[in-house]
Design an enzyme around this catalytic site. Sequence first.
Site, PDB file in Angstrom:
ATOM      1  N   GLY A 211      11.491  38.697  49.642  1.00 23.20           N
ATOM      2  CA  GLY A 211      10.595  37.542  49.599  1.00 23.20           C
ATOM      3  C   GLY A 211       9.131  37.944  49.667  1.00 23.20           C
TER       4      GLY A 211
ATOM      5  N   VAL B 214       6.808  37.449  51.995  1.00 28.39           N
ATOM      6  CA  VAL B 214       6.384  38.046  53.260  1.00 28.39           C
ATOM      7  C   VAL B 214       7.141  39.337  53.527  1.00 28.39           C
ATOM      8  CG1 VAL B 214       6.244  37.710  55.764  1.00 28.39           C
ATOM      9  CG2 VAL B 214       5.657  35.831  54.216  1.00 28.39           C
TER      10      VAL B 214
ATOM     11  N   SER C  24      21.104  39.513  46.803  1.00 29.15           N
ATOM     12  CA  SER C  24      20.096  40.530  46.499  1.00 29.15           C
ATOM     13  C   SER C  24      20.591  41.952  46.709  1.00 29.15           C
ATOM     14  CB  SER C  24      18.843  40.308  47.369  1.00 29.15           C
ATOM     15  OG  SER C  24      18.217  39.088  47.053  1.00 29.15           O
TER      16      SER C  24
ATOM     17  N   CYS D 292       1.477  30.621  60.135  1.00 21.50           N
ATOM     18  CA  CYS D 292       0.319  31.272  59.513  1.00 21.50           C
ATOM     19  C   CYS D 292      -0.989  30.554  59.831  1.00 21.50           C
ATOM     20  CB  CYS D 292       0.520  31.365  58.000  1.00 21.50           C
ATOM     21  SG  CYS D 292       1.068  29.832  57.218  1.00 21.50           S
TER      22      CYS D 292
ATOM     23  N   GLN E 105      -3.903  24.747  52.634  1.00 22.60           N
ATOM     24  CA  GLN E 105      -2.927  25.823  52.639  1.00 22.60           C
ATOM     25  C   GLN E 105      -2.420  26.152  51.237  1.00 22.60           C
ATOM     26  OE1 GLN E 105      -1.227  24.082  56.788  1.00 22.60           O
ATOM     27  NE2 GLN E 105       0.094  25.618  55.832  1.00 22.60           N
TER      28      GLN E 105
ATOM     29  N   SER F 252       1.606  29.965  48.390  1.00 22.58           N
ATOM     30  CA  SER F 252       2.427  31.122  48.770  1.00 22.58           C
ATOM     31  C   SER F 252       3.088  30.921  50.116  1.00 22.58           C
ATOM     32  CB  SER F 252       1.583  32.394  48.787  1.00 22.58           C
ATOM     33  OG  SER F 252       0.481  32.263  49.665  1.00 22.58           O
ATOM     34  N   GLY F 253       2.534  30.035  50.940  1.00 23.39           N
ATOM     35  CA  GLY F 253       3.168  29.728  52.215  1.00 23.39           C
ATOM     36  C   GLY F 253       4.513  29.057  52.065  1.00 23.39           C
TER      37      GLY F 253
ATOM     38  N   ARG G 140      -1.507  20.918  51.368  1.00 24.62           N
ATOM     39  CA  ARG G 140      -1.217  21.976  50.397  1.00 24.62           C
ATOM     40  C   ARG G 140      -2.194  21.856  49.232  1.00 24.62           C
ATOM     41  NH1 ARG G 140       1.717  26.031  52.040  1.00 24.62           N
ATOM     42  NH2 ARG G 140       3.604  24.826  52.447  1.00 24.62           N
TER      43      ARG G 140
ATOM     44  N   HIS H  51      -5.295  30.752  53.088  1.00 31.31           N
ATOM     45  CA  HIS H  51      -5.436  29.438  53.720  1.00 31.31           C
ATOM     46  C   HIS H  51      -6.866  29.233  54.208  1.00 31.31           C
ATOM     47  CE1 HIS H  51      -1.239  29.049  53.401  1.00 31.31           C
ATOM     48  NE2 HIS H  51      -0.863  29.087  54.668  1.00 31.31           N
TER      49      HIS H  51
END
Length: 340
Positions: A12, A14, A40, A131, A158, A161-162, A236, A243
Amino acid sequence: MGFKIAVVGATGNVGREMLNTLAERKFPADEIFALASSKSIGRTVSYGEDDDLTVADAATFDFSKVDIALFSAGGETAKKLAPKAAEAGCIVIDNSSYWRMEPGVPLVVPEVNADALSGYAKKNIIANPNCSTIQMVLALKPLHDMAGIKRIVVSTYQSVSGAGRAAMDELFNQTRGIYVNDPPQKEEFTKQIAFNVIPHIDSFMDDGATREEWKMTVETRKILDPEIAVHATCVRVPVFVGHGEAVNIEFEKPITVEDARKAMKDFPGVSVVDYRQDEGYVTPQEVQGEDNVFVSRVRKDPTVENGLSLWCVGDNLRKGAALNAVQIAEKLVADFLPKK
């Protein structure tokens, strides 16, 4: 001899950033395991410039083989696998929201409350904050130490990508589609995200707040001070990474703009770029890949007795997630675990 580390959720956004950060910072690891869901298995992910790791199944992995596991695979995985890993003697640093408010689980931003790590052995689980919370408390900690924060009102901006890789793809595809007259397809967001802003992150609660707003409230209190009042509005925006936050703070004691700037500038992990002129501030686009949180637009709020407003930005995939988790691991290795 070094430590053995697992990264759960290694495919992922992160998870990949965690691997990149571990390599960049030369974490003292003898062996790194990349773990993800069964779909995966067999994929490869990069570790540093030259190494590729083959992904294994997190659900069947023997966590007794590793000292520390960095989790970034969502709340359900954290709920199921974190206790299993902890019971096997592995210390879990979890990026999901599942363990953050659990009694006995430290919620840690190392520059702010590293002392909370002393309680990690109660459950062998440490929580990485949200975050948006991380970047805000990092900027506000030196101000709280100086003048005592009574109340925070924060509005967040934000990046997508969060919400993960699929959310980033949705912004890209909607933006491209608009230019060729394709109707926008909504899958990850409740409304069109391209050329729009959405005042809705996570699910709604009974009081009208969203869970993202609730997280910022309760996490800030757990990390900084349970007496601080926090009111958040989380939005968002059509930005891929980074952010932004507009933060209004009311203090117990007087504090000047100049003293606030100096306190933040002297605090580890914070950079102040604040000039009252064109381009004299920092935007999310400029902090991609940066470790620090950047503060601009510091000014007095004349509507309350001791008030300031400021703007802070940070890379949500780095300090907002991966870097903070790696820094927790570094602190554990430096101050709490037996030397290897």
